[in-house]
Design an enzyme around this catalytic site. Structure first.
Site, PDB file in Angstrom:
ATOM      1  CG  ASP A  46      -1.972   0.958   1.299  1.00 48.42           C
ATOM      2  OD1 ASP A  46      -2.799   0.937   0.380  1.00 48.42           O
ATOM      3  OD2 ASP A  46      -2.010   1.777   2.250  1.00 48.42           O
TER       4      ASP A  46
ATOM      5  CD  GLU B  18      -2.110   2.393  -3.556  1.00 53.64           C
ATOM      6  OE1 GLU B  18      -3.209   2.897  -3.800  1.00 53.64           O
ATOM      7  OE2 GLU B  18      -1.552   2.529  -2.449  1.00 53.64           O
TER       8      GLU B  18
HETATM    9  C1  GLC Z   1      -4.243   2.996  -0.547  1.00 51.31           C
HETATM   10  C2  GLC Z   1      -5.478   2.114  -0.547  1.00 51.31           C
HETATM   11  C3  GLC Z   1      -6.658   2.950  -0.170  1.00 51.31           C
HETATM   12  C4  GLC Z   1      -6.418   3.512   1.215  1.00 51.31           C
HETATM   13  C5  GLC Z   1      -5.096   4.299   1.257  1.00 51.31           C
HETATM   14  C6  GLC Z   1      -4.689   4.621   2.657  1.00 51.31           C
HETATM   15  O1  GLC Z   1      -4.308   3.969  -1.525  1.00 51.31           O
HETATM   16  O2  GLC Z   1      -5.625   1.495  -1.788  1.00 51.31           O
HETATM   17  O3  GLC Z   1      -7.861   2.222  -0.213  1.00 51.31           O
HETATM   18  O4  GLC Z   1      -7.470   4.362   1.577  1.00 51.31           O
HETATM   19  O5  GLC Z   1      -4.059   3.535   0.707  1.00 51.31           O
HETATM   20  O6  GLC Z   1      -4.247   3.477   3.309  1.00 51.31           O
END
Ligand code: GLC
Length: 532
Positions: free
Chosen positions: A205, A269
């Site tokens: 993440d 991500e």
């Molecule tokens: C990432 C996740 C998202 C979340 C954010 C904070 O972007 O995909 O859903 O709100 O992180 O953890």
């Protein structure tokens, strides 16, 4: 760093599938999807032909951000099951040749995590320095100008200890301090904890946000060249995020995951402002993250020229050893049949064909295979804190609704007499059961594309080369003999390919068609071909 031979084939040549666990299948009638529900539905994933599954957060959480606010990195949230059920899922999936990835959230914790509870108790607490603390400016205001991704300042004053703490997301998600060696050692151990249990790797993440500028320098103003989300926030996040020091952490993790056989997979991500910067997360020597989500495709329009430009730039900047990742939907950005296709089935089929035939690893989002669309959520049903606090229409609930397994009440997700945690869409109109019975359905198209990939070495690993095509049509070759041609327009068109045979078409009546020189394509039609 060189991979052991063949160890990376499963994710380079396979198809991955994201499950939003709370919304996949409810096994115990509480209206919430759970890990036993995933086990119960493994036959569907095996039938579809997927090689790996990324489970959205499974760790204990107060659920202010639905699992992205972790309160314990070594356990399972009781709403979803327990460690024993997760172990069983890994074993059962393994029997079907499917590997399981977890969502790892190293950028921040929940404010209820014992580390943060300790950290805020006194200035000299053991875990104080595990988070990012700073003194107020002389006028009492926050230490710098950083803004939270979810709106407002990224700093919150802790009155008891008189300092601000950093939260790049919700106030309840304090950022960890990745300059602290104990934090690094703790996560080394967390990664090993899960890999030792048979977890195949992690989706990481906010991979670009992990570490923050040590000097806490102000972010500079955004400029016209920045992407829309950055312009909206007004600041270019070059100090609050996107720090070069993150790369050293990923190299360190790679040495840990490379100790396993096959090596643990690291999928980032990576929300990065440019494709050139995004490519850096693979590592200059391909020694950092194995796969990085490329949001440039997600946010491009479904137009031949736009998608082709993203793919070609990606191919140009990526180290030739590195593997692109293509995804069109997820739990943040919405579902592609809505965002790209306005709910049109023919466009959705064509987009799905692109996703599964480009060079790279595709990630399907649960429901993509049946063309599930975003579900409008009434104000009283908003569950995403972003929607509750910012504005109902900013919430991400529409793409997080239950999987539509059947047309009966509860949609096969939960019992008909149970109220699901979030409303179910129009399951009578679109569901797995009906589409399995219809060989022309999107579900069969998806399965047949996955199988064609598996059975066609050039689709699994052949290079990408654009083919000259008229406006509105996007066509490319994979390897020497396999081609894909998509008409992404409302006008009929044609492309000259020479003698060829249609292996699979979005209009299934055209499967097997012989092409002399020109392939004609109706509006929003696509085909995969063998060039003779
Ligand atoms: C990432 C996740 C998202 C979340 C954010 C904070 O972007 O995909 O859903 O709100 O992180 O953890």
């Amino acid at each position: 760093m060189t991979q052991r031979s063949g160890a990376d084939r499963w994710w380079r040549e396979g198809v991955l599938y994201q499950i939003y666990v709370r919304s996949f299948a409810d096994s115990n009638g509480d209206g919430i999807g759970d890990l036993q529900g995933v086990i119960d539905r493994l036959d569907h994933l095996e039938w579809l032909g997927v090689d790996g599954v990324w489970l959205s957060p499974t760790m204990p959480s107060p659920n202010l951000d639905w699992g992205y606010d972790v309160a314990d990195f070594r356990d399972v949230d009781p709403d979803l099951g327990d460690l024993e059920t997760l172990d069983r899922l890994v074993a059962e999936a393994g029997k079907r040749g499917i590997r399981i990835l977890l969502d790892l959230v190293p950028n921040h914790t929940s404010d209820r995590h014992p580390w943060f509870v300790d950290a805020r108790s006194t200035r000299d607490a053991e875990h104080r320095d595990w988070y990012v603390w700073a003194d107020p400016r002389p006028d009492g205001s926050p230490p710098n100008n950083w803004v939270s991704i979810f709106g407002g300042p990224a700093w919150e004053l802790d009155p008891a200890t008189g300092q601000y703490f950093l939260h790049n997301f919700l106030v309840e998600q304090p950022d960890l301090n990745w300059w602290n060696d104990d934090v690094r050692r703790e996560f080394d151990d967390i990664i090993r904890f899960w890999l030792d249990r048979g977890i195949a790797g992690f989706r990481i993440d906010v991979a670009q946000g992990l570490i923050n500028d040590r000097e806490l320098r102000d972010d500079p103003p955004a400029t016209e060249e920045d992407p829309p989300d950055i312009r909206r926030r007004g600041l270019r996040p070059v100090h609050s995020m996107n720090r070069p020091e993150a790369h050293e952490i990923y190299r360190r993790w790679r040495t840990i995951t490379d100790d396993y056989d096959p090596p643990g997979l690291l999928v980032g991500e990576t929300w990065v402002p440019s494709i050139e910067r995004w490519a850096l997360y693979y590592g200059l020597a391909e020694d950092e993250l194995h796969l990085c989500f490329n949001f440039a495709l997600v946010f491009a329009d479904l137009r031949a020229e736009d998608l082709r430009a993203v793919v070609e730039l990606t191919e140009r900047v990526l180290n030739p050893q590195a593997q692109p990742v293509w995804t069109a939907s997820n739990h943040d950005v919405g579902r592609f049949p809505t965002r790209w296709c306005g709910g049109r089935e023919d466009a959705s089929r064509t987009a799905l064909m692109a996703l599964l035939t480009l060079r790279g690893t595709p990630f399907l989002y649960y429901g993509d295979e049946i063309g599930m669309t975003d579900v409008p959520i009434a104000e009283g049903d908003v569950r995403d804190t972003v929607g509750v606090r910012l504005a109902p229409d900013a919430g991400r609930d529409p793409c997080r609704t239950p999987m539509q397994w059947s047309g009966e009440p509860g949609a096969g997700f939960t019992r008909g007499d149970v109220r699901p945690w979030i409303p179910i869409g129009d399951a009578a109109a679109r569901n797995v059961e009906d589409q399995r019975a219809d060989p022309n359905s999107m579900l069969h198209l998806c399965r047949d594309l996955v199988a064609l990939r598996r059975n066609t070495p050039e689709l699994r690993s052949g290079g990408y080369a654009a083919l000259p095509s008229p406006p509105g049509i996007w066509a490319w070759r994979r390897g020497d003999r396999t081609a894909v041609a998509l008409n992404l327009s409302d006008e009929p068109g044609a492309i000259t390919l020479g003698p060829a045979g249609v292996l699979l078409a979005t209009d299934r009546a055209r499967d097997g068609e012989a092409v002399r020189t020109d392939l004609s394509l109706g509006p929003w039609q696509g085909a995969v071909l063998r060039l003779d």
